[in-house]
Design a protein around this motif. Structure first.
Motif, PDB file in Angstrom:
ATOM      1  N   UNK A 174      33.236 -21.014  15.005  1.00  0.00           N
ATOM      2  CA  UNK A 174      33.190 -19.588  15.301  1.00  0.00           C
ATOM      3  C   UNK A 174      34.617 -19.057  15.288  1.00  0.00           C
ATOM      4  N   UNK A 175      34.874 -18.034  14.478  1.00  0.00           N
ATOM      5  CA  UNK A 175      36.220 -17.456  14.440  1.00  0.00           C
ATOM      6  C   UNK A 175      36.325 -16.271  15.388  1.00  0.00           C
ATOM      7  N   UNK A 176      35.209 -15.550  15.537  1.00  0.00           N
ATOM      8  CA  UNK A 176      35.267 -14.372  16.395  1.00  0.00           C
ATOM      9  C   UNK A 176      33.864 -13.937  16.802  1.00  0.00           C
ATOM     10  N   UNK A 177      33.755 -13.420  18.026  1.00  0.00           N
ATOM     11  CA  UNK A 177      32.516 -12.754  18.415  1.00  0.00           C
ATOM     12  C   UNK A 177      32.925 -11.385  18.922  1.00  0.00           C
ATOM     13  N   UNK A 178      32.006 -10.425  18.810  1.00  0.00           N
ATOM     14  CA  UNK A 178      32.373  -9.088  19.257  1.00  0.00           C
ATOM     15  C   UNK A 178      31.158  -8.317  19.750  1.00  0.00           C
ATOM     16  N   UNK A 179      31.421  -7.404  20.629  1.00  0.00           N
ATOM     17  CA  UNK A 179      30.345  -6.557  21.143  1.00  0.00           C
ATOM     18  C   UNK A 179      30.383  -5.186  20.475  1.00  0.00           C
ATOM     19  N   UNK A 180      31.348  -5.011  19.589  1.00  0.00           N
ATOM     20  CA  UNK A 180      31.523  -3.741  18.882  1.00  0.00           C
ATOM     21  C   UNK A 180      30.357  -3.517  17.909  1.00  0.00           C
ATOM     22  N   UNK A 181      29.657  -2.416  18.073  1.00  0.00           N
ATOM     23  CA  UNK A 181      28.463  -2.176  17.256  1.00  0.00           C
ATOM     24  C   UNK A 181      28.776  -1.505  15.919  1.00  0.00           C
ATOM     25  N   UNK A 182      29.930  -0.887  15.829  1.00  0.00           N
ATOM     26  CA  UNK A 182      30.273  -0.101  14.643  1.00  0.00           C
ATOM     27  C   UNK A 182      30.300  -0.976  13.381  1.00  0.00           C
ATOM     28  N   UNK A 183      29.549  -0.538  12.382  1.00  0.00           N
ATOM     29  CA  UNK A 183      29.416  -1.307  11.145  1.00  0.00           C
ATOM     30  C   UNK A 183      30.755  -1.469  10.436  1.00  0.00           C
ATOM     31  N   UNK A 184      31.522  -0.400  10.355  1.00  0.00           N
ATOM     32  CA  UNK A 184      32.808  -0.462   9.648  1.00  0.00           C
ATOM     33  C   UNK A 184      33.790  -1.415  10.323  1.00  0.00           C
ATOM     34  N   UNK A 185      33.740  -1.442  11.645  1.00  0.00           N
ATOM     35  CA  UNK A 185      34.607  -2.377  12.362  1.00  0.00           C
ATOM     36  C   UNK A 185      34.250  -3.804  11.960  1.00  0.00           C
ATOM     37  N   UNK A 186      32.939  -4.054  11.883  1.00  0.00           N
ATOM     38  CA  UNK A 186      32.475  -5.379  11.471  1.00  0.00           C
ATOM     39  C   UNK A 186      32.960  -5.704  10.060  1.00  0.00           C
ATOM     40  N   UNK A 187      32.769  -4.798   9.129  1.00  0.00           N
ATOM     41  CA  UNK A 187      33.153  -5.053   7.735  1.00  0.00           C
ATOM     42  C   UNK A 187      34.659  -5.286   7.619  1.00  0.00           C
ATOM     43  N   UNK A 188      35.418  -4.583   8.445  1.00  0.00           N
ATOM     44  CA  UNK A 188      36.874  -4.748   8.410  1.00  0.00           C
ATOM     45  C   UNK A 188      37.349  -6.133   8.853  1.00  0.00           C
ATOM     46  N   UNK A 189      36.452  -6.862   9.482  1.00  0.00           N
ATOM     47  CA  UNK A 189      36.806  -8.226   9.896  1.00  0.00           C
ATOM     48  C   UNK A 189      36.846  -9.183   8.706  1.00  0.00           C
ATOM     49  N   UNK A 190      36.230  -8.777   7.605  1.00  0.00           N
ATOM     50  CA  UNK A 190      36.147  -9.668   6.445  1.00  0.00           C
ATOM     51  C   UNK A 190      37.454  -9.587   5.647  1.00  0.00           C
TER      52      UNK A 190
END
Lengths: 138, 472
Positions: A40-56
């Motif tokens: 596991x590199x990261x877990x997050x509670x942030x629901x925002x889709x763009x925030x998630x995509x920016x992790x890639x």
């Protein structure tokens, strides 16, 4: 055919946490430094889709599970579906691509309850619309 | 005993229809790329061979001529003959009196074990200079490999070379993985054939695997007929003589005038028809690689083709001209075989053997590359079709023909207008040419992969079963 790389226990635990709890919104998976297991590199509670995509990252592969929340058309309410993302950007090197492609199944088949799977090579393939389309189809 | 790729470097060998690729796992590129063609000379037993070694070796690179370990082989009809093999770069690439040429691959499969094993021996000992007993070996194989071919290769590795461990990697899966895709439709356009192999989660689906003898070899045979007959722009045939047979070129030719090179009289009578054909095909292959393109629209039209850009090309014998529509007309066969594959031209004998089945098309029923992709995908479960369509991976040397990817895109869009289609193709040429080798190189270098190797001990205990069981 597969690489023989296996997920750590933590990979499955975080997935369970995401699936059953209401807190986590996404989990990002990658390989350990020695390339011998999936971690596991990261877990997050942030629901925002763009925030998630920016992790890639732009030049490295990842796997991710994202809890996709969407509204059914016609005001029939809000639903959640788990999306499994295979992220393999064109700019990643062959070794990285090869390692992730040949190890994906070892992680994926241990995760029960995934509804949608996306194999993406650039950001145009991982949009809210693309996922929504798949979510509504099933 | 467990072989850990981190400690013992594995080797990867990828037998292809045109070339065989070999090298160390973990490296970016194969160290050895050498012809899958080989030369041989048969001499009746008892008669001393007059063609020892090679009286006319090229001045440069005087490597030891390989394959000199002649072994008697029985010839069914005419008693005993001794066959001498010449493999590797100095095999077919060197002119020898009375040397015939053949290829040990057929339909993408290692068909003729003896010359293949000679080449493997040459690669291991002369080219890589390794002790085979110290290196596990990954061999790539097509999705339609036969149990017999597997068995022969297994014997070659364990019994012949005494290598400690072996794995057969599926070429299509390795190509998909190297492109970063556990799920993909792999279109491989190669020398003897083109194939479409659906890969889902790392496994090739037999059901959707399609292939046909449409590749460079067929293209070259059509071009051979074209160049050895007068054409509309040229009222004489071309010599297609290779450098081995030319002693002096015409020095000052005008474009389009017939070349009259001085040929090596000393070699002409000793040149076999099969070597002559091989060398002429090489001359055409060079022309093809240097000049051909594919137009990026459907419905190629000879009237407009007059305006297509021209390229000056000079053959080995000195003949040169500006080539225009010929650069496009023959490659059109890949997308429109009905109109551009001339059935009146005798196709290569080995390609005629491919019959029509659920998974293959014969020469009489060739389809366009786009149709092959379409049929392959439609033969798969409806659930995976969308993923396959969006992950089409194109590999193989012939796929490097300029314009091929763009044209494929246009054709597929026309064939399946409502579908989302995406073609991914490695941008670095060698990753496309040697995709399965590159994939095998990474996989075989992983420490975690050790559990999949079939060791020599396991083979000795369980035989071929363990190989079939583990290499899926």
């Amino acid at each position: 055919m597969s690489s023989g790389v296996q997920p750590t226990q933590e990979c499955l635990e975080k997935f369970q946490e995401l699936k059953t709890g209401k807190k986590l919104s996404y989990v990002i998976y990658g390989l350990t430094e020695d390339k011998k297991s999936i971690t596991v590199l990261k877990t997050s509670e942030e629901k925002d889709f763009d925030t998630f995509v920016n992790e890639l990252p732009e030049k490295e592969c990842r796997w991710a599970v994202y809890d996709f929340e969407f509204t059914l058309p016609g005001g029939e309410g809000v639903r959640n579906k788990l999306v499994f993302v295979v992220w393999s950007p064109d700019d990643a090197n062959v070794k990285n691509k090869m390692m992730f492609a040949s190890s994906k199944d070892a992680l994926r088949r241990r995760l029960e309850g995934i509804h949608i799977e996306i194999q993406a090579t650039d950001f145009s393939e991982i949009t809210k619309d693309a996922i929504l389309e798949k979510a509504l189809r099933r | 005993m467990v072989y850990n790729g981190d400690e013992v470097s594995a080797l990867v060998v990828d037998f292809g229809s045109y070339t065989t690729r070999a090298g160390y796992a973990g490296e970016d590129c194969p160290r050895v790329v050498t012809p899958s063609f080989y030369g041989y000379i048969d001499t009746p037993e008892g008669e001393s061979s007059t063609t020892n070694g090679n009286g006319n070796a090229p001045a440069e690179g005087e490597d030891v001529v390989m394959g000199d370990g002649a072994e008697p082989t029985t010839n069914g009809t005419s008693g005993k003959t001794t066959r001498k093999y010449f493999v590797g770069d100095d095999g077919v690439g060197v002119w020898r009196k009375g040397m015939e040429v053949d290829n040990f691959m057929q339909d993408g499969i290692v068909h003729d074990a003896e010359p293949a094993s000679r080449l493997l021996d040459h690669i291991l000992h002369d080219r890589l200079g390794v002790n085979p007993e110290e290196h596990p070996m990954m061999i790539t194989e097509p999705a339609w490999n036969t149990p017999k071919a597997r068995e022969q290769l297994t014997q070659m590795i364990f019994e012949g070379q005494k290598m400690p461990a072996l794995y057969f990697g599926s070429a299509g899966v390795l190509s998909a993985f190297a492109a970063g895709k556990p799920t993909a439709l792999v279109l491989d356009v190669g020398y003897t054939h083109s194939s479409a192999v659906p890969i889902v989660d790392g496994y090739a689906l037999r059901a959707g695997t399609m292939r046909q003898p449409l590749g460079s070899e067929l293209l070259i045979s059509q071009l051979h007929s074209h160049f050895t007959k007068p054409s509309s722009t040229r009222d004489f045939p071309l010599s297609l003589a290779s450098r081995h047979l030319i002693s002096k070129r015409d020095p000052q030719l005008n474009p389009g005038t017939k070349a009259n090179p001085v040929l090596r009289e000393d070699r002409l009578s000793g040149t076999t028809p099969s070597w002559k054909k091989w060398s002429e095909d090489g001359v055409i292959e060079n022309w093809k690689e240097a000049t051909t393109e594919i137009v990026n629209y459907k419905g190629f039209d000879f009237n407009t083709s007059k305006d297509l850009p021209q390229v000056l090309y000079e053959f080995t014998d000195g003949y040169h001209q500006y080539f225009g529509e010929e650069r496009y007309r023959f490659t059109e066969m890949l997308f429109d075989p009905k109109n551009y594959f001339n059935q009146a031209v005798e196709p290569p004998a080995t390609l005629r053997g491919i019959s029509n089945t659920d998974h293959s098309h014969s020469l009489k029923d060739l389809v366009s590359l786009s149709q092959l992709v379409h049929d392959s995908i439609m033969a798969c479960d409806v659930d995976v079709r969308a993923a396959l369509l969006q992950n089409i991976v194109v590999v193989g040397n012939t796929s490097l023909t300029r314009g091929l990817i763009e044209r494929l895109d246009v054709e597929l869009a026309a064939l399946m207008p409502s579908q989302k289609i995406k073609i991914h193709s490695p941008t670095i040429p060698f990753e496309r040419k040697y995709a399965s080798w590159v994939g095998g190189s990474v996989l075989a270098s992983l420490g975690t992969f050790h559990q999949l190797w079939v060791t020599k001990d396991e083979y000795e205990e369980h035989g071929m079963n363990i190989v079939h069981q583990r290499c899926k």
